[in-house]
Design an enzyme around this catalytic site. Structure first.
Site, PDB file in Angstrom:
ATOM      1  CG  ASP A  34     129.130  52.684  83.144  1.00 51.68           C
ATOM      2  OD1 ASP A  34     128.950  51.900  84.087  1.00 51.68           O
ATOM      3  OD2 ASP A  34     130.207  53.263  82.937  1.00 51.68           O
ATOM      4  CG  HIS A  78     131.139  51.870  86.968  1.00 56.85           C
ATOM      5  ND1 HIS A  78     131.262  52.312  85.662  1.00 56.85           N
ATOM      6  CD2 HIS A  78     132.409  51.790  87.444  1.00 56.85           C
ATOM      7  CE1 HIS A  78     132.541  52.490  85.377  1.00 56.85           C
ATOM      8  NE2 HIS A  78     133.257  52.181  86.437  1.00 56.85           N
ATOM      9  CB  SER A 134     135.693  54.031  85.410  1.00 59.85           C
ATOM     10  OG  SER A 134     135.742  52.797  84.778  1.00 59.85           O
TER      11      SER A 134
END
Length: 873
Positions: free
Chosen positions: A148, A206, A527
């Site tokens: 990520d 994220h 996600s």
């Protein structure tokens, strides 16, 4: 087993058969110039492959090399393109290097403090809370790789349990992030060269949020940023690997994604999390192929299904399309912390707009409600200035209908502000709490659909009812919570395979965030669902005290998921939306039954796999009797009006299959298995011309109430899938434009093109998958086939395609324009440079191979003859 050991066992060889170049999928413009992923033939060593490239005068620079994938990413300096590379002996597959984004729509919201900590926990939905408290499962000893944006490893939520201080040194004392690498650097955005190092610190956010969902732990924090809620992830004692493939902004390319996947394997990760965005395609893409190899060698993989639920069917994302990989859908969190107001004696939550900094609405006590009605008394969306004519809204709270088809929250907010409104409330459609961008200098908030109805009822009884606005958030059960998320993508894939596989909480999820960005945030997306599933697997691994086979783990979770309904529905949601259902970790761990296969793909009416065999295995210690049953689910009709582009919101129908069993009850001794024949009959309801996707679940219920029932989802399509529209004819496509001076124009009847300054451009939109999306050139006089269009902007117009999204990043109709300057390829298996055609008269044909066909031309193709074009010198 390490990759190097695997590769060393392969004998070096040089094969002479031509490989296959997978041209960029129509609808994807995100290729990296002159850069390719090459997979070598089985048995070809790295040294042999490089020797073959040199023998064919390829001047190249290595971007990355891969072992288990058996290939490389290269940047080509010579004139060789993908077709030429595929023709080199020893090459099996060639792809463009493409960019992946983070899934769309996943923007953080400011975290707020619930009043009731326990009821705010999404772990109630999945049984994780019981596993924490009763079974003491924490994921200890399990390694999870986060591929990520990196992880803020110094965040105290990632410190070792009971540590007096956080992790202040990379991979050091008190740090649960023990492995990792930065493949790209802060400045990388997908368009420039990556500059990596050993520090995977997250500057985007994220990845930290994802890691927190897997295994963050804020209960033991002794120092550092304090959470607004004593929150805990799914597996709070896992060991992390942080593999950073994104910079602070931008995208990530397939070459670094593959490198991260292989390093995670070499570092001994048990599971990898890939919460990436990507288009809808086929499983023959590099990340899916490598994912399958990793799973075959002992890893497990969770991939996000995508956030394209508003696009309709055929939209599940690439990463989880592997045969044994897991594509994870999203469910909304049943609880959330929201600001609220009281009106007519009832309290209602609302979601403040981003433009006002997510601050609570502070309207004056005198600001009463004014619903914006039309002449018929119907609530309006507020998109028209004229709607306010004769309506006094000065200093009042305007209520609007939340259909955003015509305009967004900014436009309607500006109109309301200019009319003098003190605040605006927008009734969500169909339910939930929508996110609003909002207008500057105007308090705005979205409210639940039911709240809008309650406000209207209260207003009719007493228009002078006053508002009371809360100053702090409170915990509420959210409308739509516990059901599949609207944003979560629908399947199927292009081969009518059942994807997504399973669902997990992904809507309104509280988790860690980089310390520099506030330490904690709420995000929504697949996600967020994917790491919840991955963390659940970690608990499962720990409970079994061994490392089970990846495919077996997926089956255990799919067998025991909670089959769910859409919010407000009395029927079960389609398996094309929720997969096997909402993950139930407690059931997965305590089940004493296994049912395989873990999905049944019935295909379409022409290819109907009517008879299936399922195997039921009693993994318990006592003989068990099972009752077989069938649970039907919603059918999805996306072509009800004869449209060629699937509807954004499929029509739900009661088109149910009939399911018969060779035996409705079976008795199975401990440790033994029994095969049962299941016969499917297509739904009587549902028009085959509309291609409804029907689904349901085959269930085996043990007589022992202490063991959960298990099930397998099935999906089929009524009708002939060969006739499912591929090209969007509704938009007037395909069509030939003339491109001159950088602009596209409609050519006149006698327009004369040339291949230098005014050349043809073929515009297409793909509304569903096709195994071969081709644009073919014929000699207009002799009708001789000359080849496939080679577009300098998008490559060869031949090869598989997933469906395109409706709108591009500029919010314009998403159209793929193949600019053609006369280059063609003579065959699909390209082994030479493209041929440049001279001036002449040519016939352009857009031919898309129909699904589940062998590809015989023209019988197996949807064909649009665009007529002749005259090209002069």
């Amino acid at each position: 087993m390490k990759i190097t050991a695997i590769i060393s066992a392969l004998a070096a060889a040089t094969l002479v058969s031509a490989g296959k170049f997978h041209s960029t999928l129509p609808g994807k413009s995100n290729i990296v110039a002159d850069s390719y992923i090459i997979q070598y033939q089985d048995g070809v060593s790295r040294s042999n492959a490089h020797e073959n490239l040199r023998k064919h005068a390829v001047d190249y620079k290595i971007r990355n090399e891969y072992d288990l994938f058996n290939g490389a990413a290269i940047k080509v300096k010579s004139e060789h393109d993908g077709e030429a590379l595929a023709a080199i002996p020893g090459v099996k597959h060639v792809w463009h290097v493409e960019s992946f984004s983070l899934p769309k729509g996943e923007k953080p919201k400011k975290a707020s403090k619930p009043s009731d900590i326990e009821s705010s926990s999404l772990h109630h939905m999945t049984g994780v809370d019981v596993l924490h408290k009763k079974y003491k499962l924490t994921g200890k000893g399990v390694k999870v790789g986060i591929i990520d944006t990196g992880v803020d490893y110094k965040h105290p939520a990632f410190a070792a349990p009971g540590a007096a201080e956080g992790c202040f040194a990379r991979y050091g004392k008190n740090c649960r992030v023990k492995y990792g690498w930065d493949f790209v650097g802060d400045a990388y955005d997908g368009s420039n060269d990556p500059i990596g190092d050993s520090d995977p610190m997250d500057c985007q956010g994220h990845g930290s949020h994802v890691a927190g969902i897997v295994g963050g732990n804020a209960f033991d924090i002794k120092t550092g940023p304090k959470p607004v809620v004593p929150w805990i992830g799914v597996a709070p004692e896992v060991t992390f690997g942080a593999y950073r493939i994104f910079g602070c902004n931008g995208e990530a390319n397939t070459d670094v994604i593959l490198a991260a996947m292989e390093m995670a394997f070499n570092d001994g990760m048990d599971i990898i999390n890939m919460s990436l965005g990507g288009g809808s395609a086929y499983k023959e893409n590099p990340t899916a192929i490598l994912g399958e190899k990793l799973i075959a060698h002992g890893m497990n993989l969770g991939g996000a299904a995508g956030n394209d639920g508003s696009e309709g069917v055929w939209m599940v994302s690439d990463t989880g399309l592997g045969e044994t990989a897991t594509s994870v859908a999203s469910f909304d969190n049943a609880f959330g912390a929201y600001n609220s107001f009281t009106y007519a004696g009832a309290s209602h939550p609302y979601n403040p707009s981003v433009a006002t900094g997510d601050k609570p609405i502070a309207a004056p006590a005198s600001a009463v409600l004014v619903p914006l009605f039309d002449k018929a008394g119907v609530l309006q969306d507020g998109c028209d200035v004229a709607a306010y004519t004769g309506v006094d809204v000065k200093g009042k709270v305007v209520l609007l209908y939340g259909d955003f088809t015509r305009c967004g929250s900014v436009g309607r907010g500006n109109i309301a502000r200019d009319a003098g409104a003190a605040a605006v409330l927008v009734q969500s459609v169909p339910f939930g709490l929508a996110g609003l961008t909002g207008a500057d200098n105007l308090p705005m908030g979205s409210i639940e659909n039911a709240a809008g109805a309650a406000l209207l009822a209260g207003f009719k009884k007493n228009p002078k009812n006053a508002f009371t606005w809360s100053k702090t958030p409170t915990n509420v059960k959210v409308e739509g919570g516990g059901a599949p998320s609207d944003f979560s993508s629908f399947g199927l894939d292009g081969e009518l395979r059942s994807k997504p596989d399973i669902g997990a909480p992904g809507g309104n999820i509280y988790s860690a965030y980089p310390r520099a960005k506030g330490s904690y945030a709420i995000l929504s997306g697949t996600s967020m669902a994917t790491p919840y599933y991955v963390g659940s697997q970690a608990l499962y691994y720990q409970s079994k005290k061994s490392k089970p086979n990846g495919a077996d783990v997926r089956r255990a979770f799919k067998n025991t998921a909670t089959i769910s309904k859409n919010f407000g529905s009395k029927t079960y949601a389609s398996a094309a939306k929720q997969g096997a259902g909402l993950v139930n970790v407690l059931n997965a761990i305590t089940a004493t039954t296994a049912m395989s296969p873990d999905r049944i793909d019935l295909l379409d009416s022409v290819n109907l796999r009517k008879t299936q065999k399922i195997t039921i295995k009693n993994t318990g210690k006592k003989t068990e009797t099972y009752t077989l049953s069938h649970i039907p689910a919603d059918a999805l009709n996306s072509y009800a009006t004869g449209n060629t582009w699937p509807t954004a919101e499929p029509k739900i129908e009661a088109d149910y299959a009939n399911v018969a069993f060779s035996s409705k009850k079976v008795k199975i001794a401990a440790g033994k298995s029994v095969k049962v024949t299941v016969t499917f009959t297509e739904p009587k309801n549902g028009d085959a011309k509309h291609f409804p996707i029907y689904s349901g679940y085959v269930v085996a219920t043990p007589s022992n109430e202490g063991s959960p029932a298990v099930h397998v989802p099935y999906i089929g399509l009524k009708g002939d899938v060969r006739n499912v529209p591929i090209i969007d004819k509704d938009a007037g496509l395909p069509v030939v434009f003339a491109k001159a001076n950088g602009k596209y124009e409609v050519p006149t009847a006698n327009y004369e093109f040339n291949f230098k300054t005014s050349f043809p451009s073929v515009a297409v939109r793909y509304g569903s998958h096709t195994p071969n999306a081709s644009i073919r050139i014929f000699d207009a006089k002799t009708k001789t086939f000359l080849g496939y269009v080679n577009s300098r902007n998008f490559g060869a117009a031949v090869g598989p395609s997933g469906r395109m999204v409706n709108l591009d990043k500029f919010n314009q109709l998403n159209v793929r324009r193949f600019d053609w300057r006369g280059e063609v390829f003579a065959t699909e298996d390209i082994t030479a440079k493209p041929v440049q055609l001279a001036a002449g008269s040519y016939n352009i044909v857009v031919a898309s191979q129909k699904k589940l066909t062998k590809g015989a031309y023209p019988a197996d193709f949807e064909i649009y003859d665009l007529g002749n074009v005259k090209v002069v010198a």
